[in-house]
Design a protein around this motif. Sequence first.
Motif, mmCIF file in Angstrom:
data_model
loop_
_atom_site.group_PDB
_atom_site.id
_atom_site.type_symbol
_atom_site.label_atom_id
_atom_site.label_comp_id
_atom_site.label_asym_id
_atom_site.label_seq_id
_atom_site.Cartn_x
_atom_site.Cartn_y
_atom_site.Cartn_z
ATOM 1 N N ILE A 139 0.944 -3.498 4.006
ATOM 2 C CA ILE A 139 1.173 -2.947 5.563
ATOM 3 C C ILE A 139 0.156 -3.234 6.240
ATOM 4 O O ILE A 139 -1.109 -2.680 5.968
ATOM 5 C CB ILE A 139 1.828 -1.651 5.684
ATOM 6 C CG1 ILE A 139 3.071 -1.473 4.803
ATOM 7 C CG2 ILE A 139 2.159 -1.457 7.131
ATOM 8 C CD1 ILE A 139 3.553 -0.017 4.849
ATOM 9 N N ALA A 140 -0.127 -3.973 7.304
ATOM 10 C CA ALA A 140 -1.319 -4.327 8.058
ATOM 11 C C ALA A 140 -0.787 -4.159 9.480
ATOM 12 O O ALA A 140 0.053 -4.626 9.940
ATOM 13 C CB ALA A 140 -1.887 -5.821 7.867
ATOM 14 N N GLY A 146 -2.170 -0.146 1.210
ATOM 15 C CA GLY A 146 -1.067 -0.462 -0.089
ATOM 16 C C GLY A 146 -0.387 0.750 -0.280
ATOM 17 O O GLY A 146 -0.701 1.707 -0.374
ATOM 18 N N VAL A 147 0.663 0.500 -0.497
ATOM 19 C CA VAL A 147 1.734 1.348 -0.679
ATOM 20 C C VAL A 147 2.662 1.167 -1.787
ATOM 21 O O VAL A 147 3.136 -0.127 -1.966
ATOM 22 C CB VAL A 147 2.957 1.367 0.647
ATOM 23 C CG1 VAL A 147 4.061 2.597 0.285
ATOM 24 C CG2 VAL A 147 2.127 1.906 1.601
ATOM 25 N N ASP A 148 3.046 1.949 -2.658
ATOM 26 C CA ASP A 148 3.937 1.914 -4.047
ATOM 27 C C ASP A 148 5.268 1.578 -3.191
ATOM 28 O O ASP A 148 5.908 2.851 -2.878
ATOM 29 C CB ASP A 148 4.071 3.094 -4.727
ATOM 30 C CG ASP A 148 4.864 2.945 -5.851
ATOM 31 O OD1 ASP A 148 5.308 1.941 -6.086
ATOM 32 O OD2 ASP A 148 4.912 4.106 -6.581
ATOM 33 N N PRO A 149 5.840 0.432 -3.454
ATOM 34 C CA PRO A 149 7.285 0.200 -2.764
ATOM 35 C C PRO A 149 8.457 1.231 -3.510
ATOM 36 O O PRO A 149 9.516 1.323 -2.870
ATOM 37 C CB PRO A 149 7.377 -1.313 -2.953
ATOM 38 C CG PRO A 149 6.729 -1.548 -4.153
ATOM 39 C CD PRO A 149 5.353 -0.624 -4.225
ATOM 40 N N GLU A 199 1.153 6.163 -0.658
ATOM 41 C CA GLU A 199 0.137 5.292 -0.299
ATOM 42 C C GLU A 199 -0.907 5.427 -1.147
ATOM 43 O O GLU A 199 -1.338 6.337 -1.782
ATOM 44 C CB GLU A 199 -0.633 6.107 1.114
ATOM 45 C CG GLU A 199 -1.738 5.108 1.575
ATOM 46 C CD GLU A 199 -2.376 5.694 3.010
ATOM 47 O OE1 GLU A 199 -3.772 5.611 2.817
ATOM 48 O OE2 GLU A 199 -1.438 6.187 3.883
ATOM 49 N N LEU A 200 -1.392 4.174 -1.597
ATOM 50 C CA LEU A 200 -2.229 4.042 -2.573
ATOM 51 C C LEU A 200 -3.699 3.788 -2.200
ATOM 52 O O LEU A 200 -4.879 4.395 -3.040
ATOM 53 C CB LEU A 200 -1.872 2.645 -3.607
ATOM 54 C CG LEU A 200 -0.518 2.691 -4.017
ATOM 55 C CD1 LEU A 200 0.116 1.172 -4.787
ATOM 56 C CD2 LEU A 200 -0.102 3.757 -5.213
ATOM 57 N N GLU A 253 -8.012 -6.584 -4.233
ATOM 58 C CA GLU A 253 -7.211 -6.224 -5.106
ATOM 59 C C GLU A 253 -6.037 -5.537 -4.552
ATOM 60 O O GLU A 253 -6.258 -4.260 -4.150
ATOM 61 C CB GLU A 253 -7.806 -5.657 -6.547
ATOM 62 C CG GLU A 253 -8.230 -6.681 -7.609
ATOM 63 C CD GLU A 253 -8.493 -5.997 -8.807
ATOM 64 O OE1 GLU A 253 -8.031 -6.572 -9.811
ATOM 65 O OE2 GLU A 253 -9.067 -4.673 -8.783
ATOM 66 N N ALA A 254 -4.797 -6.136 -4.345
ATOM 67 C CA ALA A 254 -3.665 -5.123 -4.075
ATOM 68 C C ALA A 254 -3.401 -4.007 -4.501
ATOM 69 O O ALA A 254 -2.980 -2.915 -4.043
ATOM 70 C CB ALA A 254 -2.505 -6.053 -3.920
#
Length: 257
Positions: A45-46, A53-56, A61-62, A98-99
């Motif tokens: 998400i930007a 970076g989010v765990d779908p 939130e990662l 790295e995502a």
Amino acid sequence: MSTAGASCSDTSLKPPTREGPRAAWSLSVPSGENTTAIAGRVAVIANDRAVLGVDPGSGRELWRVPSGEDDEVDVVGDLIVHRRKAAGADAVRFSVIEAANGRTLWQDGPAMRVQVTQDAVLTTVCGEGTDCEITRRDLRTGKVRWKLGSDGVRLANTAVGVRPRPSRRPGGSTFPAAATTGPCRASGGSGWYSVVAGRTLISTDHDPPSGDENCTVTVSATEALTGHREWTRKVYAGREAAASARSGSPRPAPAST
């Protein structure tokens, strides 16, 4: 999942007739227009405040990195290229992230121009004079593969197989094209275009021979990896006196006397 920013209401829009399914999770993110893409197993998400970076699966939130109003994000497989305007200069700095964990693999800059492909980052750096240099680096490692003096050479605006913004989903092969209007000119200023379809570079030459009333445009296709010329064709962009477009056939040659 979805992300949304503020929008104006429209009284002509009818409310839904029934409620949708209950959300599995919700997440608060920095305000602003958010764009989302899936990179590997992470939702990216930007907006102009941060890149997250989010765990779908859970909405957890990662990781998060700061972002600015003029920043741009490219999503390539499971990697992210975060481009930032260099302070006080018309140049760009960038990081390859790295995502999966938000770890920065490498970074570089400032560069006058940064372009991203499926497996490389190409930068254009110019010195104090007019001499410039184009460098190709491996996307994951940053290793330099080659350098090329850019005197008389430019990079096409179209990247090969990369999503320029997180919100864009990959689709089928696209073939964007541009055209000039008005009377043709024998040389200079007529416009040259380069587009990419898959791994083929399509280029147009709008410099017809002297006296060519058909405004002949030469279109050629080149294999981008090897430079092998695949085909060349001619099309005709002749104009009437009122600058209206002629048909796609060349003007017949005058009869001999």
